[in-house]
Design an enzyme around this catalytic site. Structure first.
Site, PDB file in Angstrom:
ATOM      1  N   CYS A  51      20.614  28.089  20.729  1.00 28.31           N
ATOM      2  CA  CYS A  51      19.162  27.878  20.627  1.00 28.31           C
ATOM      3  C   CYS A  51      18.596  28.389  19.303  1.00 28.31           C
ATOM      4  O   CYS A  51      18.068  27.605  18.518  1.00 28.31           O
ATOM      5  CB  CYS A  51      18.456  28.594  21.786  1.00 28.31           C
TER       6      CYS A  51
HETATM    7  N1  LIG Z   1      21.350  27.666  28.340  1.00 28.44           N
HETATM    8  C1  LIG Z   1      20.259  28.312  27.986  1.00 28.44           C
HETATM    9  O1  LIG Z   1      20.177  29.506  28.086  1.00 28.44           O
HETATM   10  C2  LIG Z   1      19.040  27.569  27.468  1.00 28.44           C
HETATM   11  C3  LIG Z   1      17.846  28.280  27.291  1.00 28.44           C
HETATM   12  C4  LIG Z   1      16.741  27.624  26.806  1.00 28.44           C
HETATM   13  C5  LIG Z   1      16.858  26.281  26.462  1.00 28.44           C
HETATM   14  N2  LIG Z   1      18.030  25.627  26.633  1.00 28.44           N
HETATM   15  C6  LIG Z   1      18.096  24.215  26.275  1.00 28.44           C
HETATM   16  O2  LIG Z   1      18.498  23.485  27.414  1.00 28.44           O
HETATM   17  C7  LIG Z   1      19.301  22.368  27.034  1.00 28.44           C
HETATM   18  C8  LIG Z   1      20.621  22.395  27.753  1.00 28.44           C
HETATM   19  O3  LIG Z   1      21.335  23.534  27.353  1.00 28.44           O
HETATM   20  P1  LIG Z   1      22.580  24.088  28.188  1.00 28.44           P
HETATM   21  O4  LIG Z   1      23.026  25.331  27.560  1.00 28.44           O
HETATM   22  O5  LIG Z   1      22.247  24.093  29.638  1.00 28.44           O
HETATM   23  O6  LIG Z   1      23.637  22.928  27.890  1.00 28.44           O
HETATM   24  P2  LIG Z   1      25.068  22.667  28.537  1.00 28.44           P
HETATM   25  O7  LIG Z   1      25.982  22.360  27.414  1.00 28.44           O
HETATM   26  O8  LIG Z   1      25.415  23.742  29.477  1.00 28.44           O
HETATM   27  O9  LIG Z   1      24.846  21.277  29.312  1.00 28.44           O
HETATM   28  C9  LIG Z   1      23.942  21.133  30.387  1.00 28.44           C
HETATM   29  C10 LIG Z   1      24.443  20.032  31.324  1.00 28.44           C
HETATM   30  O10 LIG Z   1      24.276  18.753  30.762  1.00 28.44           O
HETATM   31  C11 LIG Z   1      25.339  17.923  31.251  1.00 28.44           C
HETATM   32  N3  LIG Z   1      25.402  16.738  30.384  1.00 28.44           N
HETATM   33  C12 LIG Z   1      25.871  16.671  29.116  1.00 28.44           C
HETATM   34  N4  LIG Z   1      25.704  15.431  28.631  1.00 28.44           N
HETATM   35  C13 LIG Z   1      25.136  14.683  29.607  1.00 28.44           C
HETATM   36  C14 LIG Z   1      24.701  13.335  29.701  1.00 28.44           C
HETATM   37  N5  LIG Z   1      24.814  12.507  28.667  1.00 28.44           N
HETATM   38  N6  LIG Z   1      24.144  12.951  30.854  1.00 28.44           N
HETATM   39  C15 LIG Z   1      23.990  13.785  31.895  1.00 28.44           C
HETATM   40  N7  LIG Z   1      24.379  15.068  31.863  1.00 28.44           N
HETATM   41  C16 LIG Z   1      24.933  15.523  30.740  1.00 28.44           C
HETATM   42  C17 LIG Z   1      26.511  18.856  31.174  1.00 28.44           C
HETATM   43  O11 LIG Z   1      27.551  18.391  32.018  1.00 28.44           O
HETATM   44  C18 LIG Z   1      25.914  20.151  31.702  1.00 28.44           C
HETATM   45  O12 LIG Z   1      25.987  20.228  33.102  1.00 28.44           O
HETATM   46  C19 LIG Z   1      19.428  22.439  25.507  1.00 28.44           C
HETATM   47  O13 LIG Z   1      18.431  21.643  24.914  1.00 28.44           O
HETATM   48  C20 LIG Z   1      19.147  23.896  25.229  1.00 28.44           C
HETATM   49  O14 LIG Z   1      18.657  24.077  23.917  1.00 28.44           O
HETATM   50  C21 LIG Z   1      19.121  26.241  27.140  1.00 28.44           C
END
Ligand SMILES: NC(=O)c1ccc[n+]([C@@H]2O[C@H](COP(=O)([O-])OP(=O)(O)OC[C@H]3O[C@@H](n4cnc5c(N)ncnc54)[C@H](O)[C@@H]3O)[C@@H](O)[C@H]2O)c1
Length: 393
Positions: A224
């Site tokens: 992030c």
């Molecule tokens: N993880 C955190 O702590 C956090 C905090 C704030 C914001 N975010 C934001 O949230 C978003 C997701 O981050 P994350 O860390 O959960 O990502 P991640 O890599 O863990 O992926 C989240 C999910 O998306 C699924 N996925 C991937 N491509 C896909 C597709 N094309 N169609 C459907 N599902 C799909 C994956 O299988 C996974 O379950 C990002 O934009 C990130 O910046 C994350």
């Protein structure tokens, strides 16, 4: 997916027991059968938003998830984008895909942006008690979004547009990136002045107003803080505006791993040894403590810097058993024994996991560079006055 349905949580903040309780209600299942999206009244999209090789936003995951949703879109559904992205993504990228169905926004279906604010590993703030920002494409979109999120979030913060909600998230993370970079610059300054930066930060933090504590370290990491400001920078380049704070924060961030490696080098040289060929032990490789996520971790940069100086690198991280450094190059976490520590020419604490025994690390290392001040409560007799980073040499 199967693990989730069997009650095995892969998310550190969700226990198996909590997952079991939700599964027992019969109202939660994980599935890859995307046509089942038509059964849902509300759909949240929270897919990764990384940077491409050329350091530009890669919103391909958002686009492919939106396409999947559009294939099952029906009247009355609410779609909420939660992925962090540049202002305009929801309206300019997601909405057109959903509108291709012929359904009308604000009447047939509803679209909002509500940024994910989860802080992995944080025991105090969770999805329920962390206020959640939300903006809709239309007023009715926002109403629909509020109706869903108010059911499980204590404090919902509505804003007037999806762009405002998108910019809120980028502001939050740019704020962190800039402040971490700023305190790191003060750390570089303090080093040249032979002033202990940790002492300075601790003393400044006693000011009860107008100061917020940020601590220096090996640089910011994770998927992030280093990434999100780049989304804004890219968007603003298209509007002929240069995001100077973002650029400077990235520049300073890139300096920290090099600075740490120079600390290791100078400590070795003061003993008549060289970094080339030295055995260096890295403690902690995840991007922050008590998690196993290594995305954009500063440890990766520290290790690459060391390897490019022909040092030999090993690491220990209880949360990261394997570390992929590049294609075909990976390392495995070694067990931390007194012998391994004492045989290392230098030990570098990059990530200060709570479970590690820092007293033992300090006692057994010959040179110890501590990028997190993890050894602050231990007696560090050999630390020289004003030296913030080399706590034993
Ligand atoms: N993880 C955190 O702590 C956090 C905090 C704030 C914001 N975010 C934001 O949230 C978003 C997701 O981050 P994350 O860390 O959960 O990502 P991640 O890599 O863990 O992926 C989240 C999910 O998306 C699924 N996925 C991937 N491509 C896909 C597709 N094309 N169609 C459907 N599902 C799909 C994956 O299988 C996974 O379950 C990002 O934009 C990130 O910046 C994350």
């Amino acid at each position: 997916m199967n693990g989730i349905n069997e009650g095995q949580s892969h998310v550190i903040d969700v226990s198996d027991q909590e997952l079991d309780e939700v599964l027992d209600t019969g109202r939660f299942r994980a599935t890859c059968e995307m046509h089942r999206i038509s059964e849902c009244d509300a759909i949240s999209i929270c897919v990764p938003t990384p940077l491409s090789k050329s350091h530009e936003p890669d919103i391909s995951y958002i686009l492919s998830a939106s396409k999947m949703v559009s294939e099952s879109l029906r009247k009355g559904q609410l779609i909420v984008l939660e992925s962090t992205s540049y202002p305009g993504t929801t309206r300019e990228a997601v909405l057109p895909v959903l509108e291709q169905t012929g359904l009308e926004i604000g009447k047939d279906f509803f679209l909002c942006f509500s940024p994910e604010r989860v802080d992995p590993g944080n025991k105090n703030w969770d999805i329920k008690n962390t206020p959640k920002v939300i903006g809709g494409i239309t007023t009715d979109c926002l109403l629909a979004g509020r109706a869903v999120y108010e059911r499980f979030v204590d404090d919902l913060v509505p804003v007037s547009s999806t762009e405002a909600a998108e910019l809120v998230k980028i502001l939050e993370n740019t704020f962190r990136a800039v402040n971490i970079a700023m305190v790191n610059e003060i750390a570089l300054i303090a080093d040249r002045l032979a002033v202990d930066i940790w002492e300075v930060v601790d003393a400044a933090s006693t000011k009860p107003f107008g100061f917020m504590r940020f601590t220096p370290g090996p640089g910011f990491g994770g998927h992030c803080i280093p990434v999100d400001p780049q989304y804004l920078a890219w968007k603003m380049r298209g509007l002929n505006y240069r995001t100077r704070f973002v650029e400077l924060a990235s520049e300073l961030n890139a300096e920290m791993p090099k600075f740490l490696v120079e600390k290791v080098r100078s400590s070795l040289e003061s003993r008549g040894e060289t970094l080339e060929g030295a055995n260096i032990m890295i403690i902690g490789v995840s991007y922050k403590k008590d998690v196993g996520d290594v995305r954009e971790s500063p440890a990766l940069h520290v290790i690459h810097e060391l390897l490019s100086s022909d040092a030999k690198v090993e690491y220990h991280d209880p949360y990261v058993p394997e570390l992929q450094l590049s294609e075909g190059l990976s390392l495995s976490s070694v067990t931390l024994t007194d012998e391994i520590l004492s045989q290392s020419d230098a030990v570098v604490i990059v990530t200060d996991h709570s479970s590690l025994d820092y007293s033992r690390i300090l006692d057994s290392s010959s040179i110890l560079v501590d990028a997190r001040n993890a050894t602050r409560f231990l007696s560090r007799d050999s630390k020289s006055l004003g030296e913030s980073w080399v706590v034993k040499s």
